[in-house]
Scaffold this active site. Structure first.
Site, PDB file in Angstrom:
ATOM      1  N   LYS A 195      41.402 -62.760-104.729  1.00 42.69           N
ATOM      2  CA  LYS A 195      40.577 -62.551-103.540  1.00 42.69           C
ATOM      3  C   LYS A 195      39.681 -63.770-103.355  1.00 42.69           C
ATOM      4  O   LYS A 195      38.891 -64.106-104.224  1.00 42.69           O
ATOM      5  CB  LYS A 195      39.737 -61.284-103.681  1.00 42.69           C
ATOM      6  CG  LYS A 195      38.809 -61.067-102.488  1.00 42.69           C
ATOM      7  CD  LYS A 195      38.129 -59.726-102.531  1.00 42.69           C
ATOM      8  CE  LYS A 195      37.123 -59.613-101.411  1.00 42.69           C
ATOM      9  NZ  LYS A 195      36.470 -58.312-101.371  1.00 42.69           N
ATOM     10  N   LYS A 248      44.515 -61.839-101.040  1.00 41.91           N
ATOM     11  CA  LYS A 248      43.661 -61.593 -99.874  1.00 41.91           C
ATOM     12  C   LYS A 248      42.805 -62.812 -99.589  1.00 41.91           C
ATOM     13  O   LYS A 248      42.185 -63.329-100.519  1.00 41.91           O
ATOM     14  CB  LYS A 248      42.769 -60.397-100.172  1.00 41.91           C
ATOM     15  CG  LYS A 248      41.778 -60.088 -99.088  1.00 41.91           C
ATOM     16  CD  LYS A 248      40.869 -58.995 -99.515  1.00 41.91           C
ATOM     17  CE  LYS A 248      39.799 -58.825 -98.460  1.00 41.91           C
ATOM     18  NZ  LYS A 248      38.723 -57.976 -98.879  1.00 41.91           N
TER      19      LYS A 248
HETATM   20  C1  PBG Z   1      34.520 -55.497-100.151  1.00 43.32           C
HETATM   21  C2  PBG Z   1      35.616 -55.896 -99.249  1.00 43.32           C
HETATM   22  C3  PBG Z   1      35.631 -56.875 -98.251  1.00 43.32           C
HETATM   23  C4  PBG Z   1      36.873 -56.776 -97.614  1.00 43.32           C
HETATM   24  C5  PBG Z   1      37.582 -55.795 -98.267  1.00 43.32           C
HETATM   25  N1  PBG Z   1      36.803 -55.268 -99.275  1.00 43.32           N
HETATM   26  C6  PBG Z   1      34.587 -57.797 -97.784  1.00 43.32           C
HETATM   27  C7  PBG Z   1      34.087 -58.861 -98.625  1.00 43.32           C
HETATM   28  O1  PBG Z   1      34.515 -59.100 -99.757  1.00 43.32           O
HETATM   29  O2  PBG Z   1      33.161 -59.501 -98.152  1.00 43.32           O
HETATM   30  C8  PBG Z   1      37.328 -57.607 -96.438  1.00 43.32           C
HETATM   31  C9  PBG Z   1      38.346 -56.972 -95.571  1.00 43.32           C
HETATM   32  C10 PBG Z   1      38.556 -57.629 -94.257  1.00 43.32           C
HETATM   33  O3  PBG Z   1      37.989 -58.670 -93.903  1.00 43.32           O
HETATM   34  O4  PBG Z   1      39.356 -57.056 -93.486  1.00 43.32           O
HETATM   35  N2  PBG Z   1      34.183 -56.391-101.133  1.00 43.32           N
END
Ligand code: PBG
Length: 328
Positions: A195, A248
Site C-alpha cells: 500500500k 493499492k
Molecule cells: C484506510 C484506507 C484508505 C483507503 C482504504 N483504506 C485511506 C488511506 O490510507 O489514506 C483508500 C481507498 C481509496 O482511496 O479508495 N487506511
C-alpha cells in the site's frame, strides 16, 4: 516467419475470432464494491468527488447491498464513519460500533453477501492517522492492539473476511493469532500488503472523513518509487499468514501487480482507488472521454496485469451496464 506470410490482423477480422483469442475476462465474481457506513437513519449523503457513492446509514446500507446482490455483486468492503472519534481508534472496536452494527445488519438481511471489513484506525482517530500516536508518529506495536481488537470485534459480528489497511509491521501475524485465539481461525485475512503513500486516496478521505490532521502517512505507507520493497512486504505478509495479498492503488501500480503475480502463488487483489475513480468520472462529465469504455478498459488492464480480485467503486455501474451478463 515474417510478413507477408505472417499477418496478425487475420485474428482480428470479426467479433467471433476476436472473442476466440481474447485473453482476459472480467467477471462480476472478481469485483468487490466498497461502501461507507455512517450513523443515523435514512441517510444517503452523496460523496461529491465520487458520483454514485454515498455515506449510508445502516438501514440504507442494507438496501444498497440488496440491490448489489440482485445485480450480481456478491461482495462488499465496508468502511465506517463513527459518531465520535478517540485518540487510538479503539472506539471502532466496540460491539455497538458502526462496522459491527453494519455487519450484523447486512448478514441478517442478506446472509449470502460476502462482507469484508477494512481494518484500520484512521476513520476512528481524532488526528486521522492509522494508529496510536507517540512522539508525533504512529507507534507500531501499540497500534497492533487496536487493529486486532477491531478484527476480533468484526469477526464476532459475523464478517466474512478482514482486510487490514494500516501498514504496521507484524500486523498480519498479530491479527491472525488474535482471531485464532478467539475462535475465528476460519476467517481469512486479505492484507493490504503493498500500500503506497498515494495522492490517489484524496477523494476517499472526504468520503471516510479520515484525512490526517498533521503530517502525512509516509512513515508507514510505501514510497511510490519502490518495487523491490513491495515484494518484501508481500513476502512477509504471506509468511505471517495472509490468505490474499493486495496492491493499492492499482492503475499506477500495474507493474507491481504483475510482478507479484509472477513471483507468488497466492490470490492477488488490486484496489482501484477513489482518485482513479474520480478522474474517470470528472473527465467523462466534461465529455472528454467515454466513461463506460474507459472503465471497462481500466478494469481489463488491472485483471490482465494479474489481479484476481478488483476492489472498485465502478462495481455497481459495471453490473448495471452488463444488463444481466456476468462477464465482459
Ligand atoms: C484506510 C484506507 C484508505 C483507503 C482504504 N483504506 C485511506 C488511506 O490510507 O489514506 C483508500 C481507498 C481509496 O482511496 O479508495 N487506511
Amino acid at each position: 516467419m515474417y510478413f507477408p506470410s505472417t499477418r496478425l490482423r487475420r485474428l482480428r477480422a470479426n467479433p467471433a475470432i476476436r472473442a476466440m483469442v481474447n485473453e482476459t475476462i472480467v467477471s462480476l465474481d472478481n469485483l468487490v464494491m466498497p461502501l461507507f457506513a455512517c450513523p443515523g437513519e435514512k441517510i444517503k449523503n452523496p460523496i461529491s468527488s465520487m458520483p454514485g457513492n454515498y455515506q449510508l446509514s445502516v438501514d440504507m446500507l442494507v438496501e444498497e447491498c440488496r440491490e448489489l446482490h440482485k445485480l450480481g455483486i456478491h461482495s462488499v468492503l465496508l468502511f465506517g464513519i463513527p459518531e465520535t472519534k478517540d485518540d487510538t481508534g479503539m472506539i471502532g472496536a466496540h460491539e455497538q460500533a458502526i462496522i459491527p452494527t453494519a455487519v450484523r445488519a447486512i448478514k441478517k438481511a442478506i446472509p449470502e453477501m460476502f462482507v469484508i471489513a477494512d481494518v484500520c484506525n484512521c476513520e476512528y482517530t481524532s488526528h486521522g492517522h492509522c494508529g496510536t500516536i507517540v512522539n508525533k508518529d504512529v507507534d507500531n506495536d501499540l497500534t497492533l492492539k487496536t487493529l486486532a481488537a477491531q478484527a476480533v470485534a468484526f469477526a464476532h459480528a459475523g464478517v466474512n473476511m478482514v482486510a487490514p489497511s494500516d501498514m504496521m509491521d507484524g500486523r498480519i501475524v498479530y491479527i491472525r493469532e488474535e482471531l485464532d485465539e478467539n475462535g475465528f481461525s476460519h476467517i481469512p485475512i486479505m492484507a493490504y500488503s503493498a500500500k503506497y503513500a498515494s495522492a490517489f486516496y484524496g477523494p476517499f478521505r472526504e468520503a471516510a472523513e479520515s484525512a490526517p490532521q498533521f503530517g502525512d502517512r509516509q512513515t508507514y505507507q510505501m514510497n511510490p518509487a519502490n518495487s523491490n520493497e513491495a515484494m518484501r512486504e508481500i513476502e512477509l505478509d504471506i509468511e505471517e499468514g495472509a490468505d490474499i495479498i493486495m496492491v493499492k492503488p492499482a492503475l499506477s501500480y500495474l507493474d507491481i501487480i504483475r510482478r507479484a503475480k509472477d513471483t507468488y502463488n497466492i490470490p492477488i487483489a488490486a484496489y482501484n482507488v477513489s482518485g482513479e475513480f474520480s478522474m474517470v468520472k470528472a473527465a467523462a462529465e466534461k465529455g472528454w472521454i467515454d466513461g463506460e469504455r474507459i472503465t471497462r478498459e481500466i478494469l481489463k488492464s488491472i485483471r490482465r496485469a494479474g489481479a484476481d480480485i478488483i476492489l472498485t467503486y465502478h462495481a455497481k455501474e459495471i453490473a448495471q451496464w452488463l444488463k444481466g451478463e456476468k462477464t465482459f
